[in-house]
Design a protein around this motif. Structure first.
Motif, PDB file in Angstrom:
ATOM      1  N   TYR A 163     -14.503 -20.562  15.375  1.00  0.00           N
ATOM      2  CA  TYR A 163     -15.700 -21.156  14.750  1.00  0.00           C
ATOM      3  C   TYR A 163     -16.272 -22.368  15.533  1.00  0.00           C
ATOM      4  CZ  TYR A 163     -14.186 -19.174  10.158  1.00  0.00           C
ATOM      5  OH  TYR A 163     -14.081 -18.310   8.771  1.00  0.00           O
ATOM      6  N   SER A 164     -15.870 -22.092  16.654  1.00  0.00           N
ATOM      7  CA  SER A 164     -16.376 -23.404  17.473  1.00  0.00           C
ATOM      8  C   SER A 164     -17.580 -24.071  17.153  1.00  0.00           C
ATOM      9  CB  SER A 164     -16.759 -22.738  18.970  1.00  0.00           C
ATOM     10  OG  SER A 164     -17.167 -23.694  19.815  1.00  0.00           O
ATOM     11  N   GLY A 165     -17.308 -25.444  16.773  1.00  0.00           N
ATOM     12  CA  GLY A 165     -18.485 -26.277  16.284  1.00  0.00           C
ATOM     13  C   GLY A 165     -18.507 -26.545  14.695  1.00  0.00           C
ATOM     14  N   VAL A 166     -17.979 -25.775  14.254  1.00  0.00           N
ATOM     15  CA  VAL A 166     -17.890 -25.774  12.586  1.00  0.00           C
ATOM     16  C   VAL A 166     -16.514 -25.776  12.208  1.00  0.00           C
ATOM     17  CG1 VAL A 166     -20.354 -25.242  12.125  1.00  0.00           C
ATOM     18  CG2 VAL A 166     -18.594 -23.669  11.887  1.00  0.00           C
ATOM     19  N   PHE A 167     -16.150 -26.332  10.971  1.00  0.00           N
ATOM     20  CA  PHE A 167     -14.829 -26.104  10.543  1.00  0.00           C
ATOM     21  C   PHE A 167     -14.911 -24.819   9.578  1.00  0.00           C
ATOM     22  CE2 PHE A 167     -11.265 -27.063   7.293  1.00  0.00           C
ATOM     23  CZ  PHE A 167     -10.223 -27.125   8.160  1.00  0.00           C
ATOM     24  N   GLY A 168     -14.034 -23.970   9.713  1.00  0.00           N
ATOM     25  CA  GLY A 168     -14.154 -22.614   9.181  1.00  0.00           C
ATOM     26  C   GLY A 168     -13.683 -22.627   7.691  1.00  0.00           C
ATOM     27  N   ASP A 169     -13.477 -21.079   7.252  1.00  0.00           N
ATOM     28  CA  ASP A 169     -13.041 -20.798   5.922  1.00  0.00           C
ATOM     29  C   ASP A 169     -11.645 -20.750   6.032  1.00  0.00           C
ATOM     30  OD1 ASP A 169     -12.248 -19.332   3.537  1.00  0.00           O
ATOM     31  OD2 ASP A 169     -14.126 -18.146   3.640  1.00  0.00           O
ATOM     32  N   MET A 170     -10.781 -21.733   5.503  1.00  0.00           N
ATOM     33  CA  MET A 170      -9.521 -21.927   5.484  1.00  0.00           C
ATOM     34  C   MET A 170      -8.883 -20.703   4.794  1.00  0.00           C
ATOM     35  SD  MET A 170      -8.508 -24.069   7.731  1.00  0.00           S
ATOM     36  CE  MET A 170      -9.999 -23.784   8.707  1.00  0.00           C
ATOM     37  N   GLU A 171      -9.550 -20.270   3.790  1.00  0.00           N
ATOM     38  CA  GLU A 171      -8.939 -19.070   2.858  1.00  0.00           C
ATOM     39  C   GLU A 171      -9.171 -17.892   3.755  1.00  0.00           C
ATOM     40  OE1 GLU A 171      -7.263 -19.075   0.524  1.00  0.00           O
ATOM     41  OE2 GLU A 171      -7.166 -16.728  -0.114  1.00  0.00           O
ATOM     42  N   LEU A 172     -10.186 -17.442   4.457  1.00  0.00           N
ATOM     43  CA  LEU A 172     -10.373 -16.318   5.205  1.00  0.00           C
ATOM     44  C   LEU A 172      -9.128 -16.595   6.321  1.00  0.00           C
ATOM     45  CD1 LEU A 172     -13.289 -14.949   6.692  1.00  0.00           C
ATOM     46  CD2 LEU A 172     -11.666 -15.378   8.108  1.00  0.00           C
ATOM     47  N   VAL A 173      -8.876 -17.651   7.086  1.00  0.00           N
ATOM     48  CA  VAL A 173      -7.967 -17.734   8.017  1.00  0.00           C
ATOM     49  C   VAL A 173      -6.733 -17.278   7.441  1.00  0.00           C
ATOM     50  CG1 VAL A 173      -6.734 -19.204   9.610  1.00  0.00           C
ATOM     51  CG2 VAL A 173      -9.306 -19.421   9.115  1.00  0.00           C
ATOM     52  N   GLY A 189     -12.076 -24.395  15.853  1.00  0.00           N
ATOM     53  CA  GLY A 189     -13.636 -24.867  15.016  1.00  0.00           C
ATOM     54  C   GLY A 189     -13.267 -26.062  14.304  1.00  0.00           C
ATOM     55  N   GLY A 190     -14.140 -27.030  14.775  1.00  0.00           N
ATOM     56  CA  GLY A 190     -14.570 -28.285  13.831  1.00  0.00           C
ATOM     57  C   GLY A 190     -13.345 -28.965  13.331  1.00  0.00           C
ATOM     58  N   ILE A 191     -12.104 -28.929  14.285  1.00  0.00           N
ATOM     59  CA  ILE A 191     -11.083 -29.787  13.763  1.00  0.00           C
ATOM     60  C   ILE A 191     -11.388 -31.277  14.331  1.00  0.00           C
ATOM     61  CG2 ILE A 191      -8.682 -30.323  14.051  1.00  0.00           C
ATOM     62  CD1 ILE A 191      -8.116 -27.474  14.148  1.00  0.00           C
TER      63      ILE A 191
END
Ligand SMILES: CC(C)=CCC/C(C)=C/CC/C(C)=C/CC/C(C)=C/CC/C(C)=C/CC/C(C)=C/CC/C(C)=C/COP(=O)(O)OP(=O)(O)O
Ligand SMILES: O=P(O)(O)OC[C@@H](O)CO
Ligand SMILES: [Mg+2]
Length: 233
Positions: A163-173, A189-191
């Motif tokens: 997700y480089s640059g943004v914090f992603g959808d943790m449920e999808l992960v 991504g976004g950490i």
């Protein structure tokens, strides 16, 4: 150095195209992270990669090159990660660049040092998404299918949700990790804080921290304190 990526929980990704002071590099390398990954999607050259590798090599920890361009393949790293962008619409980034590189280096390689990463790029605004023309607007079912492809069909050791640059959808992960049997799930991504690192650590095997190193080193260093008790397959 014997390097076991299955033990990695936290990784810092350093970009050869960005400046980092000796003091900051010292703090990153002595932070307790499991490894340093060297990579970036643009502006990575042989010279800036050699420079960064030489500086990191003063420390004991594993150092991996994530190859993004053939011109910047530098020998001397512990491992070489090879991104294969499964959701790229331009096949150049699935097999094209790899084919060219193997024509050049195929007979010289020590395959024990080379690890394929099944990349799924999920932020359409990321430089890597634009470069590879990634089809980033995917739902959990789409991503699970790519994850199974990498793990079960191609036996890739890593599935990398990028997700480089943004914090992603943790449920999808979380749902993606559930379908993996052997591959490790890397999340990046976004950490940009310990709290986000903790959320990602609850659903991924390994978390990768990049951009925040360059904008807020203190926060970046905090991410190493993440608690991984829940995972550890
Ligand atoms: C003898 C000798 C020198 C040995 C070593 C040789 C060796 C290991 C050869 C390997 C052969 C091989 C198969 C190489 C692959 C070559 C290659 C160029 C493959 C393409 C890789 C690829 C798909 C790149 C696309 C971009 C991408 C996915 C990059 C990954 C990194 C990434 C996403 C970084 C984030 O970028 P950043 O710049 O930080 O982005 P933001 O701006 O969004 O933050
Ligand atoms: O730079 P950030 O957003 O931390 O992402 C880390 C890494 O996945 C980039 O390839
Ligand atoms: Mg970056």
């Amino acid at each position: 150095m014997i390097v076991d990526i299955r033990k990695w929980k936290h990784v810092f990704k350093l970009d050869p195209d960005r400046d980092i002071s000796d003091e900051a590099l010292d703090l990153i390398c002595q932070s307790g992270t499991d490894a340093i990954m060297v990579g970036g999607s643009t502006g990575v050259t042989f010279d800036n990669t050699v420079d960064l590798m030489a500086r990191i090599r003063q420390y004991e920890l594993p150092c991996v090159l994530e190859i993004s361009s053939q011109e910047a393949i530098v020998p001397g790293f512990d491992l070489f990660f090879i991104p294969v962008v499964l959701n790229a619409e331009d096949p150049n980034w699935i097999v094209g660049q790899h084919h060219e590189a193997l024509k050049e280096y195929g007979s010289l390689l020590n395959w024990d040092e080379i690890i394929a990463e099944g990349y799924v790029i999920l932020n359409s605004e990321a430089a890597a998404a634009k470069l590879t023309k990634a089809r980033a607007n995917l739902d959990a079912k789409d991503v699970a299918a790519y994850a199974r492809m990498a793990d079960k069909l191609f036996h890739m050791p890593i599935v990398y949700l990028e997700y480089s640059g943004v914090f992603g959808d943790m449920e999808l992960v979380r749902r993606t990790r559930q379908v993996l049997e052997n591959a490790r799930l890397f999340y990046g991504g976004g950490i940009d804080s310990l709290a986000k690192a903790q959320q990602a650590a609850e659903v991924a095997d390994t978390i990768v921290v990049g951009n925040i190193i360059y904008s807020d080193l203190e926060q970046a260093l905090q991410t190493v304190n993440v608690n991984f008790d829940r995972t550890g397959r």
